[in-house]
Enzyme design. Structure first.
Site, PDB file in Angstrom:
ATOM      1  N   ARG A  13       1.339  20.557   5.618  1.00 32.85           N
ATOM      2  CA  ARG A  13       2.578  19.825   6.199  1.00 32.85           C
ATOM      3  C   ARG A  13       3.829  20.168   6.044  1.00 32.85           C
ATOM      4  NH1 ARG A  13       1.831  14.173   2.806  1.00 32.85           N
ATOM      5  NH2 ARG A  13       1.486  15.947   1.242  1.00 32.85           N
ATOM      6  N   GLY A  70       2.126  -6.192   1.168  1.00 36.31           N
ATOM      7  CA  GLY A  70       1.436  -5.684   0.081  1.00 36.31           C
ATOM      8  C   GLY A  70       1.907  -4.733  -0.700  1.00 36.31           C
ATOM      9  N   GLU A 102       0.702  -2.332  -4.999  1.00 37.20           N
ATOM     10  CA  GLU A 102      -0.122  -1.316  -4.239  1.00 37.20           C
ATOM     11  C   GLU A 102       0.531   0.093  -4.953  1.00 37.20           C
ATOM     12  OE1 GLU A 102      -1.177  -1.442   0.002  1.00 37.20           O
ATOM     13  OE2 GLU A 102      -0.846  -3.385  -0.095  1.00 37.20           O
ATOM     14  N   CYS A 154      -0.795  -4.735  12.745  1.00 43.61           N
ATOM     15  CA  CYS A 154       0.498  -4.244  13.176  1.00 43.61           C
ATOM     16  C   CYS A 154       0.522  -3.087  14.139  1.00 43.61           C
ATOM     17  CB  CYS A 154       1.227  -3.516  11.878  1.00 43.61           C
ATOM     18  SG  CYS A 154       0.342  -2.524  10.912  1.00 43.61           S
ATOM     19  N   HIS A 174      11.015  -0.383   9.137  1.00 41.57           N
ATOM     20  CA  HIS A 174      11.053   0.985   9.685  1.00 41.57           C
ATOM     21  C   HIS A 174      12.551   1.210   9.852  1.00 41.57           C
ATOM     22  CE1 HIS A 174       6.631   1.141  10.577  1.00 41.57           C
ATOM     23  NE2 HIS A 174       7.111   2.197   9.951  1.00 41.57           N
TER      24      HIS A 174
HETATM   25  N1  GLN Z   1      -1.047  -3.878   2.780  1.00 40.44           N
HETATM   26  C1  GLN Z   1      -0.775  -2.651   3.393  1.00 40.44           C
HETATM   27  C2  GLN Z   1       0.517  -2.480   2.732  1.00 40.44           C
HETATM   28  O1  GLN Z   1       1.342  -3.298   2.798  1.00 40.44           O
HETATM   29  C3  GLN Z   1      -0.939  -2.968   4.918  1.00 40.44           C
HETATM   30  C4  GLN Z   1      -0.392  -1.780   5.462  1.00 40.44           C
HETATM   31  C5  GLN Z   1      -0.570  -1.572   6.904  1.00 40.44           C
HETATM   32  O2  GLN Z   1      -0.574  -2.562   7.822  1.00 40.44           O
HETATM   33  N2  GLN Z   1      -0.677  -0.406   7.711  1.00 40.44           N
HETATM   34  O3  GLN Z   1       0.946  -1.341   2.669  1.00 40.44           O
HETATM   35 ZN    ZN Z   2       0.980  -3.183   8.799  1.00 43.55          ZN
END
Ligand code: GLN
Ligand code: ZN
Length: 763
Positions: free
Chosen positions: A18, A436, A488, A647, A698
């Site tokens: 990467r 999340g 998370e 999304c 973003h």
């Molecule tokens: N629960 C995940 C997060 O909040 C969802 C991420 C996603 O939709 N790609 O990161």
């Molecule tokens: Zn998302």
């Protein structure tokens, strides 16, 4: 066949480790200069070319390289830069280029969305008021570079005009021909300059032909390609399609070009050839090595396929290649040290795939004896994989076979369930929440790295995660959010995390692929029968819940997303694997519920992207996805609230699917795509609860309260405030801590003000 050529359609940009990502991000953070970025990326680009040269690939792609995304490159090449970026013509500099992709203070980024049925995202071109011009001939630049630096006479790759326009927005259908007419001279100029520079072959990508384009579009394509062909008599144009079979096969193979590239791995191109033949004056480029998956090719079987194809081809040249660009697979398996040898031996990443292509080219045309060693190795590796213990969980197999319709159904209808849930949760109207994940700071990443390297103990790591959860529960309470998350922090990636914990998965060390911009993902490998081992997410959410009186959402990734974002072994039907995953996740849902959690979110951001391009296959896929989701979620109690999240996809036409998931609450990205999805909910009646993302996570800038209020008020004209939730577009893991807190505060304040103004109307 007298002339067999090996070819490649595109090579991963990111580097073996990467390096590309790191260079880009350092440039964005201003830790390296533009010169340094140029230098590092040039080095990488040349290394990539050298590898292909060394492998013995005859037609090496050039111009497939990008600093962000190849669709954005095409826009930049043609000066298609939206007005809000204050672009004044001429070469598009880095600042403008990255601004379109990522947004700047005064201008929101362009929409990004999924590239056909992949998890690669492209930047959607905006064609409002454009006057296309050729700002710089990128393919020529890269063609010349490869020639001068390495003596490679490359095959320039260009995104074709039909696909480019079809993927763009900002014009009406009726203006398609006029626009095409405006771009045509630019395409001609690009090709002419390539011809003059000595290019022999050029690859024009038209993956749009895997979808059902109209008769008119096919007619326009004919005219456009006739014009391109006429302008460049010495250039061999290969019209390249991929990802599935070409739907209007007869019309597409008759387009006036010298070569046609077809995908013989996904979708049945062989059947098309058998039925309609193949024009005798054209070169066929056969995609026989799977560019979308990571397993070794069954060389014997591929040779048989090539032999069969040859029977329908008259031209004396045949091109052998991967089914699509290798952008969608990791770079090389050579650095993998931890994988079970049976698995590693069965893998083939980009570099290994190119070896396979070259081997097949050598062995095709009844020259099998030249590759006996390779044939044997491929056969052995694949047999070992199939006979491995990973494929022998008979209980799982039986459970999936015995599944019934009613296993995926909640007891009460939504209207009844929601009453119980509301009674239980006591949330205000317009409840606020997040998706999340919360910011993964350098500290979070570093601590995880230390733990993985054995520098800190499991206990230390767990304690660190706990502390971070605790810190963020306090922050969320302070911000005033209504439904909290644990954040998370323990997950690098929403799929890999489950891959590490479920049976049947393996995780590579360097198996990264580009997802959007510099963001790469490392899809886990599904190597065999999938089953639940032990609770995966319970500990963290229970801890988070113990710290607050507000509800904390349980959080896991849905079965279709896990399937689509993994590399799945391909000798069983995908839907079987999907149901295996769903059954395993169902256990997790049960464990979360039993631990006292009242809200469980099952994310399905990849649900839409996996939809087959071929409309004839779509309903089977969508039905399977819905079944998998419901199988995962529907055994909960009536008062347990199920959320889902989606999304960055084109959600048109899948309203019914979304509805059929029967989730109590849906959160869906809306702001990044400039609110386009709202009309779907205006046109249809959606009775369940919904949160249309109220700001683009973003964007580096903090949204204003007014902007958020607008984003809330527009959908509230057609959706009742009683069913509306307030949340950002997506998870916040890649965001900065300070900015995230600030943005969430603005969001909560906006919600409060609207809540107060609406409240009087509600009672
Ligand atoms: N629960 C995940 C997060 O909040 C969802 C991420 C996603 O939709 N790609 O990161
Ligand atoms: Zn998302």
């Amino acid at each position: 066949m007298t002339n067999l050529l090996s070819s490649n359609l595109g090579y991963p940009r990111i580097g073996e480790k990467r390096e590309w990502k790191k260079a880009l991000e350092n440039y964005w953070n201003r830790t390296i200069s533009e010169e340094e970025l140029l230098e590092t990326t040039k080095h990488l680009r040349l290394e990539n070319l050298k590898k292909q040269q060394k492998a013995g690939v005859d037609l090496i792609p050039v111009g497939d390289y990008s600093f962000y995304d190849h669709v954005l490159d095409t826009s930049a090449m043609f000066g298609v830069i939206p007005e809000r970026f204050d672009y004044n013509g001429g070469k598009v500099d880095f600042e403008t280029y990255f601004a379109v992709a990522r947004g700047v203070k005064n201008a929101v980024a362009s929409v990004m969305t999924k590239w056909f049925n992949t998890n690669y995202h492209y930047i959607v071109p905006e064609l409002e008021n454009v006057k296309p011009t050729l700002t710089e001939n990128y393919p020529l630049k890269y063609y010349t570079e490869a020639k001068e630096e390495l003596g490679i006479d490359g095959k320039p790759v260009i995104l074709g005009p039909i696909t480019y326009l079809k993927l763009s927005k900002g014009y009406e259908e009726k203006d398609f021909p006029t626009l095409l007419q405006a771009f045509l001279p630019l395409y001609i100029q690009v090709l002419k300059e390539l011809e003059e520079a000595g290019a022999e072959w050029v690859q024009i990508d038209e993956p749009i032909f895997g979808t059902d384009v109209s008769k008119e579009v096919l007619d326009y394509a004919h005219r456009v390609y006739a014009a391109l062909d006429e302008a460049t008599p010495k250039l061999n144009i290969i019209l390249q399609t991929y990802f599935e079979r070409v739907i209007h096969y007869k019309e597409v193979v008759e387009l006036p070009v010298q070569g046609i590239g077809l995908d013989f791995v996904h979708g049945d191109s062989l059947a098309s050839i058998k039925q309609h033949g193949f024009p005798n004056d054209k070169v066929l480029a056969v995609g026989v090595v799977d560019g979308r998956n990571v397993w070794r090719a069954d060389l014997e079987n591929r040779l048989e396929l090539i032999k069969e194809i040859e029977r329908y081809v008259e031209h004396d040249t045949l091109i052998i290649q991967p089914s699509c660009s290798l952008l969608h697979v990791p770079v090389t398996k050579k650095h993998e040290q931890a994988l079970d040898p049976v698995i590693k031996d069965g893998l083939s990443f980009a570099d290994e795939k190119l070896e396979e292509v070259v081997t097949l080219t050598k062995g095709a045309n009844n020259k099998k004896q030249r590759i006996t060693e390779e044939l044997k190795a491929s056969d052995e590796a694949l047999t070992n994989l199939k006979q491995s213990d990973y494929r022998k969980d008979h209980d799982v197999k039986r459970n999936v076979e015995n599944l019934r319709e009613q296993d995926a159904k909640r007891t009460l209808p939504f209207a009844k369930r929601i009453e119980k849930q509301q009674e239980d949760l006591q949330l205000p109207v317009l409840p606020t929440t997040t998706i999340g994940s919360l910011p993964q700071t350098a500290e979070v990443k570093q601590t995880r790295r230390k733990w993985r390297n054995g520098d800190i103990t499991n206990e230390d790591y767990e304690q660190f995660i706990k502390n971070t959860i605790k810190k963020w529960i306090a922050i969320q309470e302070d911000i005033g959010l209504d439904v909290l998350v644990h954040g998370e922090f323990e997950r690098t990636d929403m799929v890999e995390y489950f891959g590490e914990k479920l049976n049947g998965f393996q995780v590579s060390e360097f198996g990264w692929v580009q997802s959007y911009g510099s963001r790469c993902v490392k899809p886990p490998l599904i190597v065999g029968d999938v089953s639940f081992d032990q609770p995966m997410t319970v500990k963290e959410v229970v801890y988070a819940q113990s710290l607050t009186d507000k509800p904390v959402k349980g959080m896991l990734t849905g079965p279709t997303t896990i399937l689509n974002w993994s590399f799945v072994y391909d000798d069983v039907p995908r839907y079987t694997v999907l149901n295996q995953i769903a059954l395993a996740l169902k256990e997790e849902v049960k464990a979360i519920e039993e631990a006292g959690i009242k809200i469980i979110q099952v994310d399905e951001p990849a649900l839409r992207e996996g939809t087959p391009l071929d409309s004839a296959k779509q309903s089977e896929y969508l039905d399977a996805a819905v079944y998998g989701f419901k199988l995962t979620t529907s055994s909960v109690k009536d008062d347990t609230q199920i959320h889902t999240h989606m999304c960055y996809s084109d959600f048109h036409n899948i309203f019914n699917t979304i509805d059929a998931l029967d989730a109590d609450v849906l959160s869906i990205e809306t702001s990044k795509s400039h609110g386009e999805i709202i009309s779907t909910f205006e046109e249809n009646t959606y009775e369940k609860e919904i949160g249309l993302g109220v700001y683009d996570i973003h964007s580096p800038r903090i949204p204003s309260k007014e902007e958020i209020k607008q984003n809330i008020n527009r959908p509230l004209q057609s959706i009742s405030p009683k069913q509306f939730w307030i949340n950002p577009d997506c998870g916040l893991k890649t965001r900065q801590e300070g900015k995230t807190i600030e943005a969430l505060k603005v969001m909560v304040q906006a919600a409060k003000e609207i809540r107060e103004s609406k409240l009087s109307n509600l009672v």
